[in-house]
Design a protein around this motif. Structure first.
Motif, PDB file in Angstrom:
ATOM      1  N   ASP A   1       0.814  -1.214   0.000  1.00 12.13           N
ATOM      2  CA  ASP A   1       0.000   0.000   0.000  1.00 12.13           C
ATOM      3  C   ASP A   1       0.854   1.273   0.000  1.00 12.13           C
ATOM      4  OD1 ASP A   1       0.929  -0.590   2.526  1.00 12.13           O
ATOM      5  OD2 ASP A   1      -0.853   0.129   3.577  1.00 12.13           O
ATOM      6  N   THR A   2       1.597   1.450  -1.078  1.00 11.00           N
ATOM      7  CA  THR A   2       2.454   2.640  -1.189  1.00 11.00           C
ATOM      8  C   THR A   2       1.665   3.932  -1.002  1.00 11.00           C
ATOM      9  OG1 THR A   2       3.418   1.378  -2.968  1.00 11.00           O
ATOM     10  CG2 THR A   2       4.347   3.552  -2.564  1.00 11.00           C
ATOM     11  N   LYS A   3       0.426   3.939  -1.518  1.00 13.79           N
ATOM     12  CA  LYS A   3      -0.376   5.161  -1.393  1.00 13.79           C
ATOM     13  C   LYS A   3      -0.642   5.512   0.065  1.00 13.79           C
ATOM     14  CE  LYS A   3      -3.435   5.835  -5.330  1.00 13.79           C
ATOM     15  NZ  LYS A   3      -4.827   5.503  -5.740  1.00 13.79           N
ATOM     16  N   ARG A   4      -0.824   4.483   0.920  1.00 14.04           N
ATOM     17  CA  ARG A   4      -1.056   4.750   2.340  1.00 14.04           C
ATOM     18  C   ARG A   4       0.222   5.295   2.986  1.00 14.04           C
ATOM     19  NH1 ARG A   4      -3.660   0.577   3.482  1.00 14.04           N
ATOM     20  NH2 ARG A   4      -5.748   1.433   3.740  1.00 14.04           N
ATOM     21  N   VAL A   5       1.360   4.713   2.613  1.00 15.84           N
ATOM     22  CA  VAL A   5       2.640   5.217   3.123  1.00 15.84           C
ATOM     23  C   VAL A   5       2.781   6.688   2.735  1.00 15.84           C
ATOM     24  CG1 VAL A   5       5.148   5.040   2.919  1.00 15.84           C
ATOM     25  CG2 VAL A   5       3.747   2.957   3.089  1.00 15.84           C
ATOM     26  N   ASN A   6       2.476   6.993   1.489  1.00 13.36           N
ATOM     27  CA  ASN A   6       2.593   8.386   1.034  1.00 13.36           C
ATOM     28  C   ASN A   6       1.634   9.304   1.778  1.00 13.36           C
ATOM     29  OD1 ASN A   6       4.616   8.024  -0.847  1.00 13.36           O
ATOM     30  ND2 ASN A   6       3.189   7.407  -2.447  1.00 13.36           N
ATOM     31  N   TYR A   7       0.413   8.812   2.011  1.00 14.20           N
ATOM     32  CA  TYR A   7      -0.578   9.614   2.742  1.00 14.20           C
ATOM     33  C   TYR A   7      -0.055   9.940   4.146  1.00 14.20           C
ATOM     34  CZ  TYR A   7      -4.942  10.844   5.204  1.00 14.20           C
ATOM     35  OH  TYR A   7      -5.902  11.482   5.969  1.00 14.20           O
ATOM     36  N   ILE A   8       0.361   8.898   4.871  1.00 15.07           N
ATOM     37  CA  ILE A   8       0.800   9.134   6.255  1.00 15.07           C
ATOM     38  C   ILE A   8       2.021  10.048   6.258  1.00 15.07           C
ATOM     39  CG2 ILE A   8       1.544   8.078   8.434  1.00 15.07           C
ATOM     40  CD1 ILE A   8       0.245   5.460   7.487  1.00 15.07           C
ATOM     41  N   ASP A   9       2.946   9.768   5.381  1.00  6.33           N
ATOM     42  CA  ASP A   9       4.180  10.549   5.346  1.00  6.33           C
ATOM     43  C   ASP A   9       3.891  12.025   5.074  1.00  6.33           C
ATOM     44  OD1 ASP A   9       7.231   9.815   5.350  1.00  6.33           O
ATOM     45  OD2 ASP A   9       6.968  11.420   3.873  1.00  6.33           O
ATOM     46  N   ALA A  10       3.009  12.285   4.110  1.00  3.25           N
ATOM     47  CA  ALA A  10       2.694  13.678   3.773  1.00  3.25           C
ATOM     48  C   ALA A  10       1.958  14.364   4.919  1.00  3.25           C
ATOM     49  CB  ALA A  10       1.853  13.718   2.501  1.00  3.25           C
ATOM     50  N   TYR A  11       1.010  13.663   5.547  1.00  3.15           N
ATOM     51  CA  TYR A  11       0.277  14.263   6.670  1.00  3.15           C
ATOM     52  C   TYR A  11       1.199  14.479   7.866  1.00  3.15           C
ATOM     53  CZ  TYR A  11      -4.414  14.497   4.623  1.00  3.15           C
ATOM     54  OH  TYR A  11      -5.497  14.854   3.854  1.00  3.15           O
ATOM     55  N   LEU A  12       2.149  13.569   8.053  1.00  2.00           N
ATOM     56  CA  LEU A  12       3.092  13.768   9.171  1.00  2.00           C
ATOM     57  C   LEU A  12       4.038  14.934   8.895  1.00  2.00           C
ATOM     58  CD1 LEU A  12       4.004  10.134  10.370  1.00  2.00           C
ATOM     59  CD2 LEU A  12       2.628  11.864  11.570  1.00  2.00           C
ATOM     60  N   ARG A  13       4.401  15.141   7.630  1.00  2.00           N
ATOM     61  CA  ARG A  13       5.228  16.312   7.318  1.00  2.00           C
ATOM     62  C   ARG A  13       4.446  17.603   7.573  1.00  2.00           C
ATOM     63  NH1 ARG A  13       6.714  15.883   1.635  1.00  2.00           N
ATOM     64  NH2 ARG A  13       5.676  13.868   1.542  1.00  2.00           N
ATOM     65  N   ALA A  14       3.148  17.584   7.234  1.00  2.00           N
ATOM     66  CA  ALA A  14       2.305  18.755   7.507  1.00  2.00           C
ATOM     67  C   ALA A  14       2.205  18.989   9.020  1.00  2.00           C
ATOM     68  CB  ALA A  14       0.914  18.555   6.914  1.00  2.00           C
ATOM     69  N   LEU A  15       2.070  17.909   9.769  1.00  2.00           N
ATOM     70  CA  LEU A  15       1.988  18.008  11.233  1.00  2.00           C
ATOM     71  C   LEU A  15       3.297  18.537  11.811  1.00  2.00           C
ATOM     72  CD1 LEU A  15       0.659  17.356  13.987  1.00  2.00           C
ATOM     73  CD2 LEU A  15       1.412  14.994  13.715  1.00  2.00           C
ATOM     74  N   HIS A  16       4.395  18.050  11.268  1.00  2.19           N
ATOM     75  CA  HIS A  16       5.714  18.493  11.727  1.00  2.19           C
ATOM     76  C   HIS A  16       5.866  20.002  11.543  1.00  2.19           C
ATOM     77  CE1 HIS A  16      10.148  18.891  11.730  1.00  2.19           C
ATOM     78  NE2 HIS A  16      10.110  17.861  12.558  1.00  2.19           N
ATOM     79  N   ALA A  17       5.420  20.485  10.372  1.00  2.00           N
ATOM     80  CA  ALA A  17       5.497  21.925  10.106  1.00  2.00           C
ATOM     81  C   ALA A  17       4.609  22.694  11.083  1.00  2.00           C
ATOM     82  CB  ALA A  17       5.086  22.218   8.667  1.00  2.00           C
ATOM     83  N   ALA A  18       3.419  22.157  11.348  1.00  2.00           N
ATOM     84  CA  ALA A  18       2.497  22.838  12.283  1.00  2.00           C
ATOM     85  C   ALA A  18       3.130  22.953  13.670  1.00  2.00           C
ATOM     86  CB  ALA A  18       1.170  22.089  12.358  1.00  2.00           C
TER      87      ALA A  18
END
Ligand code: GBH
Length: 508
Positions: A417-434
């Motif tokens: 499920d590469t798409k799920r990995v990408n989803y979590i990774d992108a949302y975690l990067r957004a969270l990190h920035a927040a």
């Protein structure tokens, strides 16, 4: 509300003992890392995973009744009678959690497993035993239990009295909470009273979810009103009678999809704010704002519509001054569920003879065609909306401590499920920035969900799990997906690994 320095220490104390040793090397290599005190976890809910719907004294819930009476309304005509059979798999499921290396597990307690008739004069000992076993097993594995008291599975006997539309429910919920705190208060230190009142009040009492067939514009508001009263009462009891002895903290989980104006026009900007107030402020304003009570735009819109529609009083109930006070500030932290983003345009209100929540809100909501899709019609991948949501909460509610109690994506079955990995990774990067660029105070993140489960009206057709569940196998075998390996790396190192995601999704 607790003094925030004290609270900080408290949260760190509770969550930190389970955090894995983090590698200094990661910092030196300037990876995207969260602090040593930041906790990673996963979430589930009782009706979606437990099964054993009528076993060992458990009473019937509104989801049992609804899915049995109306299988045709559930997308694949299934129900949660068996679900993931987690009732029988305490050791096995905690082993999955332990393999993930997570610091906490957010689960919910089934009211009718503890109190079969919803009332506290009849406690089901097997229900107490089951959750004790789960909690003990978690603690043995150094995983912090985070318990939700109510994730939508109301005892049917209370629904027969009107459920969340009957004001007496707040007293019964207080009785139930007392039973939970008396039995689990010594081993559970992080509590959530409710999961997503917007969902169970709007989709339940104003839509097609259980208990089903209700009236929007009336029962959804009554539900919200009584849920808010109940939350305030439970928090005050916790604060006065249980905080010192249990050393625990208590919050409530609200869901905020980001509401982005469709254009730069003033009308659409205003529509975005109205939507945020109706969908999030409805619950957040009474609890988390300085003033308390419902958001002004909601109050005035529903009052005015009610008047025009010829009602002698507003369809949105009113709090007493004491209630406003009891509910305001009734939190140690905010639980936040966030999945996706919508665009808002001003609605074209025609005064309808049939009132509804949507009519009162009067905003048209859509999503952009080029936002990447998931396997749920309502969920598109928009990581930057997460960062905006967190910043909006910071600006509007005095930067509360936040635990992200759910974030996740549904995809086709399959282990790669590469798409799920990408989803979590992108949302975690957004969270990190927040957190690190914007100063939002988030102390933990839970992925939804540990494993595939019964997705309410969508049955088993939508899969959110890090673990795939094989519903054809007699054991309901759980198999880790690629995303489970990715999340293990995140949970164990506190950093985003660079050998999993292909960074398809942009965070800004
Ligand atoms: C969460 O709600 C729930 O807390 C959790 O139990 C659930 O499993 C998880 O999301 C995944 O869905 O089909 O267009 O009518 C998220 C908010 C609100 C999203 C209701 C789906 C129905 C939209 N949910 N919504 S639609």
């Amino acid at each position: 509300m607790l003094n925030s320095i004290y609270l900080n220490c408290f949260i760190y104390f509770i969550l930190v003992f389970s955090v894995q040793a983090r590698d200094l090397k990661n910092v030196l290599e300037s990876k995207t890392c969260f602090s040593n005190y930041f906790a990673f976890g996963v979430a589930t809910a009782s009706y979606q995973i437990e099964g054993a719907w009528n076993v060992s004294g458990k009473g019937e819930s509104i989801w049992d009744r609804y899915t049995h009476e109306h299988p045709e309304r559930v997308f694949d005509h299934h129900n949660g009678d068996v679900a993931d059979a987690s009732y029988y798999k305490v050791k096995e499921d905690v082993r999955l959690l332990s393999q993930l290396g997570v610091g906490f597990y957010r689960f919910s307690i089934s009211w009718s497993r503890i109190l079969p008739d919803g009332l506290s004069n009849n406690v089901n000992e097997d229900g107490i035993r089951y959750y004790k076993e789960l909690i003990d097993e978690l603690r043995k594995n150094k995983i912090t239990p985070v318990a939700t008291m109510y994730h939508w599975d109301l005892p049917q006997s209370l629904q027969d009295l009107g459920g969340w539309t009957n004001p007496i429910i707040a007293d019964y919920f207080l009785d139930y909470a007392r039973v939970l705190l008396d039995n689990f208060g010594d081993t559970v230190q992080v509590w959530l009273t409710f999961n997503e009142p917007l969902s169970f009040c709007s989709d339940g009492y104003g839509g097609d979810d259980a208990p089903g067939g209700r009236s929007s514009g009336f029962e959804d508001y009554m539900c919200g009103h009584n849920m808010l009263r109940a939350h305030g009462m439970v928090y005050r009891m916790f604060d006065q009678k249980y905080r010192n002895t249990t050393k625990g903290i208590m919050g409530v989980t609200l869901n905020l999809p980001w509401m982005e104006p469709a254009t730069t026009s003033q009308e659409d900007q205003k529509a975005a704010d109205t939507a945020r107030q109706f969908m999030f402020g409805w619950f957040a304003h009474p609890i988390f704002s300085q003033d308390g009570d419902y958001p002004a735009v909601m109050r005035s819109a529903v009052d005015a519509n009610s008047k025009r529609q010829g009602f002698p009083r507003s369809r949105l109930p009113k709090f007493t001054a004491e209630e406003v006070k009891a509910i305001r500030g009734s939190y140690d932290f905010m639980g936040l569920n966030h999945y996706t983003t919508y665009l808002t345009k001003q609605g074209s209100r025609k005064i309808k003879t049939k009132p509804s929540f949507d009519d009162d809100m009067n905003v048209r909501i859509s999503q952009k065609d080029d936002w990447p899709k998931s396997n749920s019609t309502w969920l598109r991948v928009v990581p930057w909306g997460f960062r905006k949501s967190l910043n909006w909460i910071k600006a509007n509610y005095n930067n509360p401590q936040i635990l992200v109690t759910e974030n996740g994506v549904s995809l086709e079955p399959g282990l790669h499920d590469t798409k799920r990995v990408n989803y979590i990774d992108a949302y975690l990067r957004a969270l990190h920035a927040a957190i690190f660029k914007d100063g939002c105070r988030v102390f933990g993140y839970a992925y939804w969900s540990l494993m595939d489960n019964f997705e309410w009206m969508r049955g088993f057709s939508e899969r959110f799990g890090l673990y795939e569940v094989d519903y054809k196998s007699p054991n309901l075998t759980r198999t880790p997906r690629l995303s489970a390996k990715y999340f293990t790396s995140v949970a164990k190192t506190g950093c985003l690994p660079d050998d999993f995601a292909d960074y398809t999704y942009k965070t800004d």
